[in-house]
Motif scaffolding. Structure first.
Motif, PDB file in Angstrom:
ATOM      1  N   GLU A 173       0.920  -1.085   0.007  1.00 40.29           N
ATOM      2  CA  GLU A 173      -0.254   0.013   0.043  1.00 40.29           C
ATOM      3  C   GLU A 173       0.817   1.132   0.166  1.00 40.29           C
ATOM      4  O   GLU A 173       1.997   1.250   0.478  1.00 40.29           O
ATOM      5  N   LYS A 186       0.451   2.908  -6.842  1.00 38.18           N
ATOM      6  CA  LYS A 186      -0.049   2.080  -7.935  1.00 38.18           C
ATOM      7  C   LYS A 186      -1.028   2.918  -8.815  1.00 38.18           C
ATOM      8  O   LYS A 186      -0.710   2.674  -9.929  1.00 38.18           O
ATOM      9  N   GLU A 213      -7.620  -6.631  -8.729  1.00 37.30           N
ATOM     10  CA  GLU A 213      -7.885  -7.694  -8.010  1.00 37.30           C
ATOM     11  C   GLU A 213      -7.658  -7.394  -6.564  1.00 37.30           C
ATOM     12  O   GLU A 213      -6.734  -6.647  -6.162  1.00 37.30           O
ATOM     13  N   PRO A 214      -8.447  -7.909  -5.560  1.00 38.22           N
ATOM     14  CA  PRO A 214      -9.721  -8.653  -5.903  1.00 38.22           C
ATOM     15  C   PRO A 214     -10.830  -7.963  -6.698  1.00 38.22           C
ATOM     16  O   PRO A 214     -10.883  -6.480  -5.966  1.00 38.22           O
ATOM     17  N   MET A 226      -9.571 -14.940  -2.650  1.00 39.87           N
ATOM     18  CA  MET A 226      -8.966 -14.255  -3.460  1.00 39.87           C
ATOM     19  C   MET A 226      -8.946 -14.877  -4.817  1.00 39.87           C
ATOM     20  O   MET A 226      -9.199 -14.448  -6.060  1.00 39.87           O
ATOM     21  N   ARG A 252     -10.648 -13.911  -8.545  1.00 42.22           N
ATOM     22  CA  ARG A 252      -9.484 -14.150  -9.593  1.00 42.22           C
ATOM     23  C   ARG A 252     -10.197 -14.980 -10.549  1.00 42.22           C
ATOM     24  O   ARG A 252     -10.000 -14.765 -11.893  1.00 42.22           O
ATOM     25  N   ARG A 286      -2.915  -5.743  -9.453  1.00 41.11           N
ATOM     26  CA  ARG A 286      -2.507  -6.809  -8.662  1.00 41.11           C
ATOM     27  C   ARG A 286      -2.898  -7.989  -9.477  1.00 41.11           C
ATOM     28  O   ARG A 286      -4.006  -7.980 -10.149  1.00 41.11           O
ATOM     29  N   PHE A 287      -2.309  -9.242  -9.079  1.00 41.36           N
ATOM     30  CA  PHE A 287      -2.778 -10.478  -9.587  1.00 41.36           C
ATOM     31  C   PHE A 287      -2.057 -11.563  -8.729  1.00 41.36           C
ATOM     32  O   PHE A 287      -1.880 -10.964  -7.468  1.00 41.36           O
ATOM     33  N   SER A 314      -1.356 -12.762  -3.767  1.00 42.81           N
ATOM     34  CA  SER A 314      -1.718 -13.879  -3.136  1.00 42.81           C
ATOM     35  C   SER A 314      -0.495 -14.317  -2.695  1.00 42.81           C
ATOM     36  O   SER A 314      -0.147 -14.678  -1.395  1.00 42.81           O
ATOM     37  N   TYR A 326       1.207 -11.368  -0.012  1.00 43.13           N
ATOM     38  CA  TYR A 326       0.384 -11.299   1.099  1.00 43.13           C
ATOM     39  C   TYR A 326      -0.087 -12.512   1.788  1.00 43.13           C
ATOM     40  O   TYR A 326       0.101 -12.529   2.976  1.00 43.13           O
ATOM     41  N   GLN A 327      -0.598 -13.445   1.333  1.00 43.40           N
ATOM     42  CA  GLN A 327      -1.052 -14.762   1.932  1.00 43.40           C
ATOM     43  C   GLN A 327       0.115 -15.540   2.344  1.00 43.40           C
ATOM     44  O   GLN A 327       0.073 -16.251   3.400  1.00 43.40           O
ATOM     45  N   PHE A 382      -6.784  -4.879   5.379  1.00 43.53           N
ATOM     46  CA  PHE A 382      -5.592  -5.266   5.220  1.00 43.53           C
ATOM     47  C   PHE A 382      -4.617  -4.022   5.620  1.00 43.53           C
ATOM     48  O   PHE A 382      -3.698  -4.481   6.332  1.00 43.53           O
TER      49      PHE A 382
HETATM   50  P1  TMP Z   1      -5.897  -2.457  -3.268  1.00 45.65           P
HETATM   51  O1  TMP Z   1      -6.214  -3.016  -4.458  1.00 45.65           O
HETATM   52  O2  TMP Z   1      -6.548  -1.288  -2.883  1.00 45.65           O
HETATM   53  O3  TMP Z   1      -4.410  -2.370  -2.951  1.00 45.65           O
HETATM   54  O4  TMP Z   1      -6.182  -3.511  -2.040  1.00 45.65           O
HETATM   55  C1  TMP Z   1      -6.241  -4.857  -2.118  1.00 45.65           C
HETATM   56  C2  TMP Z   1      -5.956  -5.529  -0.785  1.00 45.65           C
HETATM   57  O5  TMP Z   1      -6.087  -6.834  -0.943  1.00 45.65           O
HETATM   58  C3  TMP Z   1      -4.239  -5.183  -0.514  1.00 45.65           C
HETATM   59  O6  TMP Z   1      -4.408  -4.937   0.832  1.00 45.65           O
HETATM   60  C4  TMP Z   1      -3.649  -6.617  -1.021  1.00 45.65           C
HETATM   61  C5  TMP Z   1      -4.803  -7.685  -0.691  1.00 45.65           C
HETATM   62  N1  TMP Z   1      -4.682  -8.583  -1.672  1.00 45.65           N
HETATM   63  C6  TMP Z   1      -4.373 -10.045  -0.788  1.00 45.65           C
HETATM   64  O7  TMP Z   1      -3.846  -9.978   0.193  1.00 45.65           O
HETATM   65  N2  TMP Z   1      -4.107 -10.835  -1.696  1.00 45.65           N
HETATM   66  C7  TMP Z   1      -4.476 -10.942  -3.202  1.00 45.65           C
HETATM   67  O8  TMP Z   1      -4.256 -11.880  -3.936  1.00 45.65           O
HETATM   68  C8  TMP Z   1      -4.930  -9.574  -3.896  1.00 45.65           C
HETATM   69  C9  TMP Z   1      -5.502  -9.500  -5.117  1.00 45.65           C
HETATM   70  C10 TMP Z   1      -4.888  -8.372  -2.822  1.00 45.65           C
END
Ligand code: TMP
Length: 208
Positions: A13, A17, A40-41, A71, A75, A97-98, A102, A105-106, A156
């Motif tokens: 963040e 972007k 995404e998501p 997620m 997708r 994001r794609f 995941s 973050y995950q 998040f």
């Molecule tokens: P953003 O698109 O505004 O950055 O917010 C999407 C949030 O979701 C961001 O904190 C990242 C998180 N995210 C995941 O944790 N895993 C994923 O696969 C995706 C696409 C986003």
């Protein structure tokens, strides 16, 4: 019809972007290509509903595995109903994001094994990976400082510094492992310098 190119933009963040996605899109359009932007998501009505749940529902704990599956459920809608049809119609696709999100973050952030993420990714979208992934990189403090100036934090954004530190490190590791797909851009510099790097990169991709 020549298939369009698939570009994803990644980063923690507050790395810029949205601003840089605008630069990417304008540059590709200026070269005469049609561009579809998605995120995404999200990206389709159904996937946007899943996004709303993932970002803002706080009434029940979301197990980490459920987070991964949601997620990827989102997708799956975006890939099948938006991304692949657009690419096949010759459009370029720019995705905010794609699957690398995941992974970062995950897996990086939450600690789910990377192999689990990659197995689900293979199941959900097979060989559909971005041709180029732009990783916008800045130290967590810089990103958080910028992101903190925006509206109320989502699920998040409520995470702590060390979570984002792991996410950032994971992104950099993935980028180092896949140098042919990734371009890492340091966004701590002046906005003009960053935009100019992004524009040059797009010109390079346009030249093939
Ligand atoms: P953003 O698109 O505004 O950055 O917010 C999407 C949030 O979701 C961001 O904190 C990242 C998180 N995210 C995941 O944790 N895993 C994923 O696969 C995706 C696409 C986003």
């Amino acid at each position: 019809m020549e298939r369009g190119k698939f570009i994803s933009v990644e980063g923690i963040e507050g790395v810029g972007k949205s601003t840089n996605i605008d630069v990417v899109v304008r540059r590709i359009e200026a070269a005469g290509h049609k561009v579809l932007t998605t995120r995404e998501p999200g990206g389709t009505p159904f996937a946007e509903d899943i996004r709303e749940i993932l970002m803002n529902r706080n009434d029940e704990p979301i197990p980490e595995i459920a987070e991964v599956l949601l997620m990827f459920a989102a997708r799956s809608f975006n890939v099948n109903n938006v991304i692949v049809p657009a690419l096949e119609a010759g459009k370029w696709v720019v995705c905010d994001r794609f699957t690398d999100s995941s992974r970062a973050y995950q897996s990086g952030g939450r600690g789910i094994p990377m192999e689990t993420i990659d197995t689900v990714a293979d199941w959900v979208h097979g060989d559909t990976w971005p041709d180029v992934t732009i990783l916008l990189d800045a130290p967590v403090e810089v990103g958080m400082e910028r992101a903190g100036k925006r509206s109320a934090p989502d699920r998040f954004e409520q995470e702590r510094h060390d979570f984002f530190q792991r996410v950032r490190e994971c992104y950099l590791q993935i980028a180092a492992r896949e140098p042919d797909r990734f371009v890492v851009i340091d966004t701590t510099r002046d906005i003009e310098e960053v935009s100019s790097d992004v524009a040059n990169l797009i010109d390079e991709i346009l030249r093939g």
